[in-house]
Design an enzyme around this catalytic site. Structure first.
Site, short mmCIF file in Angstrom:
data_model
loop_
_atom_site.label_atom_id
_atom_site.label_comp_id
_atom_site.label_asym_id
_atom_site.label_seq_id
_atom_site.Cartn_x
_atom_site.Cartn_y
_atom_site.Cartn_z
N CYS A 44 40.60 48.15 34.66
CA CYS A 44 40.38 46.86 34.01
C CYS A 44 38.90 46.47 33.99
O CYS A 44 38.54 45.47 33.37
CB CYS A 44 41.21 45.79 34.69
SG CYS A 44 42.92 46.31 34.89
N HIS B 27 45.61 40.89 27.82
CA HIS B 27 44.93 41.85 28.68
C HIS B 27 44.90 43.24 28.02
O HIS B 27 45.80 44.03 28.23
CB HIS B 27 45.66 41.89 30.02
CG HIS B 27 44.92 42.60 31.11
ND1 HIS B 27 43.60 42.95 31.04
CD2 HIS B 27 45.35 43.01 32.33
CE1 HIS B 27 43.25 43.56 32.17
NE2 HIS B 27 44.28 43.61 32.97
#
Ligand SMILES: [Zn+2]
Lengths: 147, 386
Positions: free
Chosen positions: B86, B336
């Protein structure tokens, strides 16, 4: 069925000792560093301590009782198709008195789970396959309900 | 090792982003190249001005950056692909920043892009025996941190829910957000339980999309936008002894970490940027799960441990509060897209410092901070000044 004989298969080898007789109890197998005293579960197969980088790990049997550090009841099945156990299930961490935290599933009545609650390690079925073979794993169970 | 604050100053020449959402009929190289062209236009530069490219993504496979750049045209420049979970885009951004700061190149592209795999995604952070025991449910990993945080600080499920409510409220002002509709406290508290005590609306949604940046030396700036400079870009990839269940890390009880990876990356960033949390005017924190925003703000130094829920209730982290947090709606509203997520955060900070954030503009924002985390583990802190 295998001629009516149900096989009991550890989900994963090397995580715990199996009792040889009914008087013995199972233990988780960890590693202890004789150089820096760090403890690990599961045991480090390569024998290398990831804290002091020495090849000074020895295999140890860990305590069977500890305290719940945290837990959650999981209501969503894990991704990837690796998990064949029941949902919901209880998952979290247990602190053992010698100073190591263990990632685990919990068993027993979920209502008896509480942070700092006393738990004991057990070997229990996670699931059964189509042939009736039982796949077993270590879990921790609240002591409260065993009285 | 030369201190980074003694190196050449690096400016943000251009920024580009796509709308965050689900692209059924487009691939990452389609919206990746769209974001790059947007950044180029914003920078007022030509494609041939770009001297190197660092491309972040997680699930796109080998040479994913090359695929996006092939849509625009190969020019002989080096293209490097960066997979850092991420924090991929923040890591690509950091490499671009470093090569300009070190005077290796003058104009460099950083891009983050992701078309999320459809269906459930098993994390590669977990070993096979852990997958068989069901340890790889991210909300459950965060639930274990959350219950310890609640025990330690007295935070409640309402506090966690108010993070979602705040960020979704901010998201209504972001035309690029995947979700632009607000949610109420009741809706969050009544959403489906995923892993006690966390519910569906405590989890950020997924999304596809891309963000691109052109970093350059100040003398190469061409656009009329207010000049924003990179004051610090740090990356910490784990410290011994810290527990972080989403990255399958169990804490050491004998040798606990003196400083968490977030605290360490923030400390380094503040030192390089020569400022402290008290100087930050706008923050993009890591709200992959609602409660994580609270301990994130504490570890970044914006308040003392356990104080964030109280400050949240007081409105300190609102758009018009003292420390506006996730002004574009955060991951809760944007969604996301793993390899692009940190780019979404950086884009918002640059927009805010330029004074181009429209209805969600923070007044007089001069210093901004973006924090991305994730499996690995990684913690990436980027600070901007104008
Ligand atoms: Zn050691």
């Amino acid at each position: 069925m295998n001629n009516g004989e149900k096989r009991i298969i550890p989900l994963t080898e090397g995580l715990y000792t199996l009792p040889a007789s009914p008087d013995e109890k199972p233990h988780l197998i960890g590693s202890r560093c004789i150089n820096c005293n760090e403890l690990y579960f599961p045991k480090k197969e390569k024998g290398l301590c990831i804290h002091c980088q020495q090849k000074t790990l020895e295999e140890v049997e860990l305590s069977r009782q500890g305290k719940i550090a945290s837990f959650t009841i999981v209501l969503q099945p894990p991704a990837g198709g690796f998990y064949h156990g029941p949902v919901p299930y209880a998952y979290g961490y247990v602190d053992l008195p010698e100073g190591v935290r263990v990632e685990t599933q919990f068993t027993g009545n979920f209502n008896n789970l509480e942070i700092d609650g006393d738990v004991e390690m057990v070997i229990e079925k996670l699931y059964e396959n189509a042939e009736g073979d039982e796949f077993v794993t270590y879990k921790f169970k609240p002591l409260k309900e065993q009285k | 090792m030369k201190p980074l604050n003694e190196m050449r100053e690096v400016a943000v020449g251009g920024i580009g982003v796509t709308k965050w959402g689900f692209y059924e009929n487009a691939e990452w190289f389609d919206f990746g190249s769209e974001a790059i062209l947007n950044a180029l236009k914003d920078a007022g530069m030509e494609w041939k001005d770009i001297q190197a490219a660092f491309c972040g993504s997680v699930y796109q496979g080998t040479g994913s950056g090359h695929q996006a750049i092939k849509e625009i045209g190969l020019t002989g420049i080096p293209i490097v692909n960066v997979e850092n979970a991420c924090s991929s885009c923040a890591s690509a951004f950091r490499l671009a920043y470093q090569t300009v700061a070190a005077e290796i190149y003058d104009i460099v592209l950083a891009v983050g892009m992701e078309k999320m795999p459809r269906g459930p995604i098993p994390s590669t952070a977990f070993r096979p025996w852990e997958l068989k025991l069901g340890f790889n449910v991210q909300p459950a990993n965060y639930a274990n941190i959350a219950v310890q945080y609640m025990e330690k600080t007295g935070a409640t499920i309402e506090d966690f829910s108010m993070v979602t409510v705040k960020n979704r409220r901010h998201g209504t002002l972001n035309p690029n957000a995947r979700f632009q509709k607000p949610v109420t406290l009741e809706e969050v508290l009544n959403s489906r339980l995923v892993a006690t005590p966390l519910r569906l609306l405590h989890c950020c949604p997924l999304a596809d999309g891309a963000a691109a940046f052109i970093l350059c030396s100040k003398n190469k700036l061409k656009s009329k936008h207010k000049a924003v400079t990179v004051a610090a870009s740090t990356l910490t990839s784990g410290v011994y002894g810290e527990g972080y269940p989403p990255a399958d890390l169990t804490p050491s009880l004998k040798y606990p970490a003196a400083m968490s990876l977030t605290e360490l990356s923030a400390k380094q960033a503040y030192e390089i940027a020569d400022c402290g949390p008290e100087n930050i005017d706008v923050v993009q924190a890591y709200d992959t799960m609602a409660p994580a925003e609270l301990w994130d703000l504490e570890e970044l130094g914006f308040c003392k441990p356990g104080e964030a829920p109280h400050l949240l209730r007081e409105g300190v982290f609102d758009l018009n509060g003292r420390i506006p947090v996730n002004t574009d709606g955060g991951l809760m509203s944007r969604g996301h897209p793993l390899g692009a997520t940190a780019g979404g955060q950086i884009y918002e900070i640059v927009l805010q410092l330029r004074g181009q954030a429209g209805p969600r503009q923070v007044k007089d924002a001069k210093v901004g901070l973006a924090h991305a985390m994730g499996a690995g583990p990684n913690s990436a802190v980027t600070i901007f000044k104008c």
